[in-house]
Design a protein around this motif. Structure first.
Motif, PDB file in Angstrom:
ATOM      1  N   PRO A 239       0.813  -1.221   0.000  1.00 43.28           N
ATOM      2  CA  PRO A 239       0.000   0.000   0.000  1.00 43.28           C
ATOM      3  C   PRO A 239       0.849   1.275   0.000  1.00 43.28           C
ATOM      4  O   PRO A 239       0.465   2.275  -0.608  1.00 43.28           O
ATOM      5  N   PHE A 240       1.988   1.221   0.670  1.00 42.06           N
ATOM      6  CA  PHE A 240       2.900   2.368   0.655  1.00 42.06           C
ATOM      7  C   PHE A 240       3.346   2.653  -0.774  1.00 42.06           C
ATOM      8  O   PHE A 240       3.317   3.799  -1.238  1.00 42.06           O
ATOM      9  N   LEU A 241       3.728   1.610  -1.487  1.00 40.63           N
ATOM     10  CA  LEU A 241       4.158   1.744  -2.879  1.00 40.63           C
ATOM     11  C   LEU A 241       3.022   2.283  -3.747  1.00 40.63           C
ATOM     12  O   LEU A 241       3.227   3.166  -4.584  1.00 40.63           O
ATOM     13  N   HIS A 242       1.813   1.771  -3.529  1.00 40.73           N
ATOM     14  CA  HIS A 242       0.660   2.278  -4.282  1.00 40.73           C
ATOM     15  C   HIS A 242       0.408   3.753  -3.989  1.00 40.73           C
ATOM     16  O   HIS A 242       0.032   4.516  -4.886  1.00 40.73           O
ATOM     17  N   ASN A 243       0.589   4.155  -2.745  1.00 36.66           N
ATOM     18  CA  ASN A 243       0.424   5.567  -2.422  1.00 36.66           C
ATOM     19  C   ASN A 243       1.456   6.425  -3.136  1.00 36.66           C
ATOM     20  O   ASN A 243       1.155   7.536  -3.567  1.00 36.66           O
ATOM     21  N   LEU A 244       2.664   5.902  -3.281  1.00 39.98           N
ATOM     22  CA  LEU A 244       3.680   6.659  -4.011  1.00 39.98           C
ATOM     23  C   LEU A 244       3.282   6.826  -5.474  1.00 39.98           C
ATOM     24  O   LEU A 244       3.439   7.902  -6.050  1.00 39.98           O
ATOM     25  N   THR A 245       2.771   5.758  -6.087  1.00 38.74           N
ATOM     26  CA  THR A 245       2.438   5.828  -7.514  1.00 38.74           C
ATOM     27  C   THR A 245       1.155   6.606  -7.793  1.00 38.74           C
ATOM     28  O   THR A 245       0.933   7.028  -8.925  1.00 38.74           O
ATOM     29  N   SER A 246       0.338   6.784  -6.757  1.00 38.01           N
ATOM     30  CA  SER A 246      -0.913   7.548  -6.943  1.00 38.01           C
ATOM     31  C   SER A 246      -0.797   8.952  -6.345  1.00 38.01           C
ATOM     32  O   SER A 246      -1.807   9.614  -6.123  1.00 38.01           O
ATOM     33  N   ARG A 247       0.439   9.376  -6.073  1.00 33.78           N
ATOM     34  CA  ARG A 247       0.703  10.698  -5.494  1.00 33.78           C
ATOM     35  C   ARG A 247      -0.034  10.892  -4.162  1.00 33.78           C
ATOM     36  O   ARG A 247      -0.620  11.934  -3.889  1.00 33.78           O
ATOM     37  N   GLY A 248      -0.028   9.815  -3.369  1.00 28.23           N
ATOM     38  CA  GLY A 248      -0.599   9.872  -2.031  1.00 28.23           C
ATOM     39  C   GLY A 248      -2.107   9.976  -1.981  1.00 28.23           C
ATOM     40  O   GLY A 248      -2.677  10.452  -0.997  1.00 28.23           O
ATOM     41  N   GLN A 249      -2.773   9.483  -3.018  1.00 30.06           N
ATOM     42  CA  GLN A 249      -4.212   9.670  -3.124  1.00 30.06           C
ATOM     43  C   GLN A 249      -4.971   9.160  -1.887  1.00 30.06           C
ATOM     44  O   GLN A 249      -5.813   9.871  -1.340  1.00 30.06           O
ATOM     45  N   ALA A 250      -4.690   7.941  -1.437  1.00 30.22           N
ATOM     46  CA  ALA A 250      -5.391   7.409  -0.255  1.00 30.22           C
ATOM     47  C   ALA A 250      -5.007   8.179   1.001  1.00 30.22           C
ATOM     48  O   ALA A 250      -5.855   8.429   1.866  1.00 30.22           O
TER      49      ALA A 250
END
Length: 190
Positions: free
Chosen positions: A134-145
């Motif tokens: 999830p940390f990696l996903h937040n990086l790729t989504s510009r912290g969207q969550a």
């Protein structure tokens, strides 16, 4: 055969459990089944890359079942105040699934407990990778969550602190990227 197919459909319900993490790029929220598959692949990759002496079969089994308990109660967001009560609700669901007459996986409850308690090498690695995705996903989504839920740097640090002892190199990467997230305004700097 009917009880087996009924159980397979019970497991399919994991696809209906939405998480609060956006898929890479932030197009939509991922579901728990997608996360479990991604976790299994990432655990396999990390175990190979880090040259960990673990049972790959067990590691992948743990990854595939680790979120089964979310079928009934749903996913609990990492930063939710009710997070501490989630394991009990999830255990009830796993117990129900383990007792299903179509379940042929006799060690389902034991494996779920192992991944939950994190005492084996496989479970310890799984916990690190599970927190990393999830940390990696937040990086790729510009912290969207993170932005959706007003998450702060201190919350992320607290949730990831165990990685420092478990995998120091991964933790160093995490800290570097955490600072990038703060400087980009994706996390509150508190």
């Amino acid at each position: 055969m009917n009880s087996l197919t009924d159980f397979i459909l019970e497991l399919d319900a994991l696809k209906l459990v939405n998480r609060r993490t956006y898929i890479a790029g932030g197009e939509r929220l991922e579901n728990s089944a997608e996360h479990s598959w991604h976790l299994a692949m990432a655990c396999w990759l990390f175990a190979t890359h880090l040259k960990r002496d673990v049972s790959m079969e067990k590691l992948i089994k743990l990854a595939l079942i680790h979120d089964l308990g979310e079928i009934d109660p749903g996913d609990t967001f990492l930063y939710d105040t009710a997070r501490s009560s989630a394991p009990a609700r999830e255990r009830e669901c796993v117990t129900r699934l383990a007792g299903h007459k179509g379940n042929a996986i006799r060690d389902l409850s034991a494996l779920w407990d192992e991944q939950e308690l994190g005492q084996s090498g496989e479970a310890a690695l799984l916990k690190v990778v599970d927190r990393l995705l999830p940390f990696l996903h937040n990086l790729t989504s510009r912290g969207q969550a993170w932005k959706d839920h007003g998450i702060s740097k201190s919350q992320v640090l607290e949730a990831h602190a165990f990685i420092e002892n478990a995998e120091p190199d991964i933790y160093a990467w995490f800290l570097e990227n955490l600072e990038t997230a703060v400087s980009n305004g994706w996390l509150k700097n508190t």
